[in-house]
Design a protein around this motif. Structure first.
Motif, PDB file in Angstrom:
ATOM      1  N   TYR A 164       0.829  -1.209   0.000  1.00 46.89           N
ATOM      2  CA  TYR A 164       0.000   0.000   0.000  1.00 46.89           C
ATOM      3  C   TYR A 164       0.862   1.257   0.000  1.00 46.89           C
ATOM      4  O   TYR A 164       1.987   1.277   0.507  1.00 46.89           O
ATOM      5  CB  TYR A 164      -0.974   0.018   1.182  1.00 46.89           C
ATOM      6  N   ASN A 165       0.308   2.307  -0.575  1.00 53.30           N
ATOM      7  CA  ASN A 165       0.978   3.603  -0.687  1.00 53.30           C
ATOM      8  C   ASN A 165       0.672   4.418   0.562  1.00 53.30           C
ATOM      9  O   ASN A 165      -0.463   4.823   0.792  1.00 53.30           O
ATOM     10  CB  ASN A 165       0.473   4.320  -1.947  1.00 53.30           C
ATOM     11  N   TRP A 303       6.006   3.462   0.491  1.00 56.36           N
ATOM     12  CA  TRP A 303       5.090   2.336   0.519  1.00 56.36           C
ATOM     13  C   TRP A 303       5.481   1.322   1.580  1.00 56.36           C
ATOM     14  O   TRP A 303       6.626   1.264   2.018  1.00 56.36           O
ATOM     15  CB  TRP A 303       4.982   1.684  -0.851  1.00 56.36           C
TER      16      TRP A 303
END
Length: 494
Positions: A164-165, A303
């Motif tokens: 995930y960012n 991330w």
């Protein structure tokens, strides 16, 4: 950490005692030292080994560690690393057939073929007893001609996560990581709305070429209690019906516009490249993505990775598999098998394994490697440790399920079902299950003929694996494995 005890071979020698009064001069200290040095230098004849590998991405750890072995082993062993990438299986098989097989092989194309042709042999007779006991839980064993022996080792794995960012989560005001698929959807929706066309919440890759669908189905199937994506060991059958609620969810994500556009043409590399560029909030991820996203695709975003979401109904029926594999095979034609065993023990011990772990090249599951890695420099990639296996994950390398499949496989079928809402899910999955069950039966029949013609009797050749008292939350106990004939298996089908 317990060290392996070296075997010391004592050689009895008859010495002639010379009296000092017999006119024979006593040797000087220099003569004695020179004699000892000469004996030491000639004590061990030089031994040369070849180690074959296809893991180009691991060479930054392999090469210095093999050099360390060459410099420090007490048996005058020198190892040459032979690296073949691309069609490495062809190169290895050519070497074997031409009588030039490497002593130790990182992998073989087909274990059944290698066993049937006696290209490989067990390690058991060459490993030290203490080490055999230590590595036993991580050994790949096969019964050949009635003997159950160790042919390889399961030391490496690939773990499943969601990447995930961090920046996009923060911009969308998401403070807690999603733990369920409903929460994944809600997070993806928030990110997409905040992105306003510049970035999207979730990434799907359903291109026929290079699709990431397998890396979605494998962890989903594991949490639903299935092995090898859709096999149910409790009922001894393939059943893909469990994927229906997930297909419906992904259809909704696509139709609601919370996924990155063009999933049907986006392959896995394209998906990771878009994520690395900061245009996707979350993507399904496997631990090898750590180096790919950071180095190959030169990530420009901050991330991390989170745990894979639990089963869609909130109850995990199984544990995540490690997508592990059996490695380090001993060539039956090697002239230096004891030396090869010393090399493999070195490669499986804490120093070598922790080096690969700390350099982000391989995800070792050996507990002594994980412990030793704490004393080594941290990986250059912060995400690497987040991919580490957890105690509740299970090995899957003992599963042997051959399928002679006709038509589209599970990845293509699921990708089509996501991309084409008009396709009927129930009938498509029922047809998929039927083809897989027919395929496993046909493969067993084909292998029955191979087994009858083979000089070597392999326990699983021509049979279908079954597991008594199967528990999808635990590793498979080898003692619970039995092999059914194709017709015995067919009689059990619902």
């Amino acid at each position: 950490m317990r060290k392996i005890t070296k075997k010391i071979i004592a050689t009895a020698m008859t010495a002639t005692l010379l009296g000092t009064g017999c006119g024979v001069p006593s040797p000087s200290a220099n003569d004695v030292n020179s004699n000892k040095a000469a004996q030491s230098s000639t004590k061990k004849d030089p031994i040369k080994l070849q180690y074959f590998t296809w893991t180009a991405g691991s060479m930054s750890a392999i090469e210095p560690m093999i050099e360390k072995f060459n410099q420090t082993n007490e048996d005058n062993i020198t190892v040459e690393v032979v690296l073949k990438t691309g069609e490495w299986q062809t190169a290895l098989k050519t070497a074997i057939l031409s009588g030039q097989a490497p002593d130790v092989m990182h992998g073989v194309q087909d274990i059944t073929e290698a066993l049937s042709n006696k290209w490989i042999e067990p390690w058991d007779a060459y490993l030290e007893d203490d080490f055999k006991k230590k590595i036993d839980p991580y050994s790949y064993k096969v019964s050949v001609d009635g003997d159950f022996n160790t042919y390889a080792f399961v030391w490496g794995a690939r773990t499943y996560k969601l990447a995930y960012n961090e920046d996009l989560f923060k911009e969308a005001g998401i403070t807690e990581l999603p733990k369920t698929w409903d929460e994944v959807y809600e997070s993806a929706k928030k990110i997409t709305e905040k992105g306003n066309g510049d970035y999207y919440g979730f990434g799907l890759s359903s291109s026929v070429a290079g699709s990431a669908i397998p890396f979605i189905l494998e962890p989903i199937g594991a949490y639903e209690g299935y092995y090898k994506i859709g096999y149910d060991f409790n009922r001894n059958t393939y059943d893909f019906s469990y994927t229906k609620p997930y297909i419906e969810l992904f259809r909704k994500m696509v139709s609601d516009g919370v996924t990155f556009p063009g999933a049907e043409t986006l392959d896995n590399d394209g998906l990771r490249a878009q994520f690395a560029a900061g245009r996707i909030g979350m993507i399904p991820s496997v631990s090898w993505d750590c180096a790919a996203i950071n180095d190959q695709f030169a990530a420009t975003c901050n991330w991390s990775v989170m745990d894979w979401p639990m089963a869609i109904d909130g109850e995990n029926k199984g544990a995540l598999g490690l997508r592990d594999m059996a490695n380090y095979f001993l060539s039956a034609s090697s002239l230096n098998k004891e030396a090869a065993a010393k090399l493999v023990q070195f490669m499986l011990e804490e120093d070598y394994q922790s080096e690969m772990l700390s350099k982000s090249t391989d995800m070792s599951i050996l507990p002594w490697a994980l412990e030793k890695a704490k004393d080594k420099p941290e990986s250059p990639h912060k995400q690497w440790v987040q991919y580490s296996p957890t105690e509740d994950m299970v090995q899957t390398s003992k599963v042997v399920l051959g399928v002679q499949l006709t038509g589209d496989n599970e990845s293509t079928t699921v990708a089509q079902l996501i991309a084409v809402p008009s396709m009927d899910i129930d009938s498509s999955l029922a047809e998929l299950s039927k083809r897989y069950n027919q395929g496993i039966y046909e493969q067993a029949k084909i292998d029955e003929e191979k087994s009858a013609a083979s000089r070597v009797k392999i326990d699983f050749l021509g049979k279908i694996m079954s597991v008594k008292n199967f528990d999808a939350k635990k590793p498979i106990d080898p003692e619970q494995i039995e092999y059914l004939s194709a017709d015995e298996w067919k009689a059990l089908q619902p």
